[in-house]
Design an enzyme around this catalytic site. Sequence first.
Site, short mmCIF file in Angstrom:
data_model
loop_
_atom_site.label_atom_id
_atom_site.label_comp_id
_atom_site.label_asym_id
_atom_site.label_seq_id
_atom_site.Cartn_x
_atom_site.Cartn_y
_atom_site.Cartn_z
CD GLN A 1 8.63 4.13 25.95
OE1 GLN A 1 8.51 3.79 26.93
NE2 GLN A 1 8.46 3.70 24.71
NE ARG B 1 3.09 -0.95 27.65
CZ ARG B 1 3.74 -1.04 28.73
NH1 ARG B 1 3.14 -0.55 29.68
NH2 ARG B 1 4.94 -1.77 28.92
CE LYS C 1 8.09 0.95 20.94
NZ LYS C 1 8.95 0.07 22.10
CB CYS D 1 19.97 -15.88 26.24
SG CYS D 1 20.48 -14.74 27.61
CB CYS E 1 22.78 -8.69 31.32
SG CYS E 1 23.83 -9.42 29.90
C1 LIG Z 1 13.74 -5.62 29.97
C2 LIG Z 1 12.85 -4.78 29.08
C3 LIG Z 1 12.25 -3.85 29.17
C4 LIG Z 1 11.49 -3.09 28.12
N1 LIG Z 1 11.02 -1.89 28.42
C5 LIG Z 1 10.20 -1.39 27.62
C6 LIG Z 1 9.46 -0.07 27.93
O1 LIG Z 1 9.60 0.41 29.10
N2 LIG Z 1 8.97 0.56 27.03
C7 LIG Z 1 9.11 0.16 25.42
O2 LIG Z 1 8.65 1.02 24.91
N3 LIG Z 1 9.94 -0.88 25.16
C8 LIG Z 1 10.70 -1.59 26.08
N4 LIG Z 1 11.22 -2.66 25.78
C9 LIG Z 1 11.49 -2.99 24.26
C10 LIG Z 1 12.78 -2.45 23.79
O3 LIG Z 1 12.58 -1.07 23.67
C11 LIG Z 1 12.95 -2.98 22.29
O4 LIG Z 1 11.99 -2.58 21.72
C12 LIG Z 1 13.11 -4.26 22.52
O5 LIG Z 1 13.81 -4.99 23.35
C13 LIG Z 1 13.70 -4.98 21.07
O6 LIG Z 1 15.15 -4.49 21.01
P1 LIG Z 1 16.46 -5.20 21.40
O7 LIG Z 1 16.64 -6.18 20.37
O8 LIG Z 1 17.61 -4.23 21.14
O9 LIG Z 1 16.30 -5.66 22.96
C14 LIG Z 1 11.96 -3.20 26.79
C15 LIG Z 1 12.99 -4.27 26.68
C16 LIG Z 1 13.38 -5.20 27.71
C17 LIG Z 1 14.17 -6.00 27.21
S1 SF4 Z 2 20.87 -8.80 27.68
FE1 SF4 Z 2 21.61 -10.38 28.67
S2 SF4 Z 2 20.46 -11.59 29.31
FE2 SF4 Z 2 19.28 -10.31 28.07
S3 SF4 Z 2 19.35 -11.34 25.85
FE3 SF4 Z 2 21.22 -10.30 25.93
S4 SF4 Z 2 22.77 -11.72 26.84
FE4 SF4 Z 2 20.71 -12.46 27.36
#
Ligand SMILES: Cc1cc2nc3c(=O)[nH]c(=O)nc-3n(C[C@H](O)[C@H](O)[C@H](O)COP(=O)(O)O)c2cc1C
Ligand code: SF4
Length: 369
Positions: free
Chosen positions: A91, A167, A214, A346, A362
């Site tokens: 990325q 960004r 993205k 969560c 997690c």
């Molecule tokens: C801890 C964390 C760090 C993330 N870092 C980035 C990142 O560096 N770049 C980015 O584009 N999205 C980042 N995201 C967003 C994820 O790519 C994703 O779009 C978002 O978490 C929703 O997807 P999910 O429901 O599967 O978590 C991050 C998400 C989490 C939880």
């Molecule tokens: S990855 Fe783990 S800490 Fe994060 S929302 Fe999911 S269950 Fe909760």
Amino acid sequence: MYETIGSPVNLGNVTLKNRIVFAPTTLGVPNDAYLERIEKIAAGGCGMIIIGDVPVQSMPFGNNLYTESGFAFYEKLAETAHKYGCKICAQLHQDDTDLGTLRQYAPQVKAGKLTQDDLRQMINDLVGPYVTNMPVEKVHSIINAFGDAAVLAKKAGFDVMQVHGDRMCGSFASPLFNKRTDSYGDSLENRARFLLEAVEAVRKAVPDMPIDVKLAVRMEQPQYGKAGFTEDELKTVVPMLEKAGADSFHVSLANHASLSDTIPPANHPYFHEEGCFLGFCDTVKQYTNLPVCGVGGLTSPAFVEEQLKTGRIDCAAMSRQLLADPQWTEKVLSGREKEIRRCVRCNKDCLGGMMRHEGTHCIYEKGGK
Ligand SMILES: Cc1cc2nc3c(=O)[nH]c(=O)nc-3n(C[C@H](O)[C@H](O)[C@H](O)COP(=O)(O)O)c2cc1C
Ligand code: SF4
């Protein structure tokens, strides 16, 4: 039963063995621990891992492609993913934090006179003036850096490049931040120019590599996200990006809202449902035949299969679900669905861990809470 999840898909000239992608996720842990996490995710069977926030310019801290140790780290990540037949995507990212101005506040932060929340607010407040007043020479040098970083990422072994459309790219796109009056501001074509030129720079630098974009979408009713393009603007921007060299799209809500909007918990007032951002994919799909990757609260194999099978999306990206259970794909494809540790959204130790500067973790690492 989950034949679409398990079927291959092409991004440009690269074939992913299945439709599951580890969404870009900043882990904030030391390199050894980072490698270990990526190895677990690759071994768990997903088709591609996107390494989040690979800086396009040399940075004084963290990993980047321009130092010997940083380059070696990225090489190791690529090698690790490839051991499991998993593709790896960089990325390519340019931050929009005005570090120069922010440094002036370091003494107040050190003295405890500014809280983390004050600092976050300050960072957001500085974005508008930063992109609006950036000298055009600097704009050009950042855009060129997208090409330079792509050459190095290819050399390090990455298979796919993702241009991070949020960004810096997303802040240039949005009139809420970008008040420029030159060719990078005002009209939609001008606000999109930064992202388009970044994509073109990557295309020119690595002509044979797939480019994923993205795409950050700003929602107007109700209002969520401040950077990026509105849904209405996508009909103009998506074909322009395709012409600039995009091979696929990864679609999400735009940044500069609260992080719990882009990473919504299960009790989010609006984005609480599984597949919460897939409506944006429906809009993008109207304007392109290129593969579209959906993201946002994806956890259930049956739901994911349905979205893929009906062609609503071509790939399903997951961040938190693969943090909760890196073996999600393997379990789904080998009939062990019941063994999946389901992410409960969560945000306690993933986003929470990142915000507390403890790294992304997690609750399941501690046996659940
Ligand atoms: C801890 C964390 C760090 C993330 N870092 C980035 C990142 O560096 N770049 C980015 O584009 N999205 C980042 N995201 C967003 C994820 O790519 C994703 O779009 C978002 O978490 C929703 O997807 P999910 O429901 O599967 O978590 C991050 C998400 C989490 C939880
Ligand atoms: S990855 Fe783990 S800490 Fe994060 S929302 Fe999911 S269950 Fe909760």
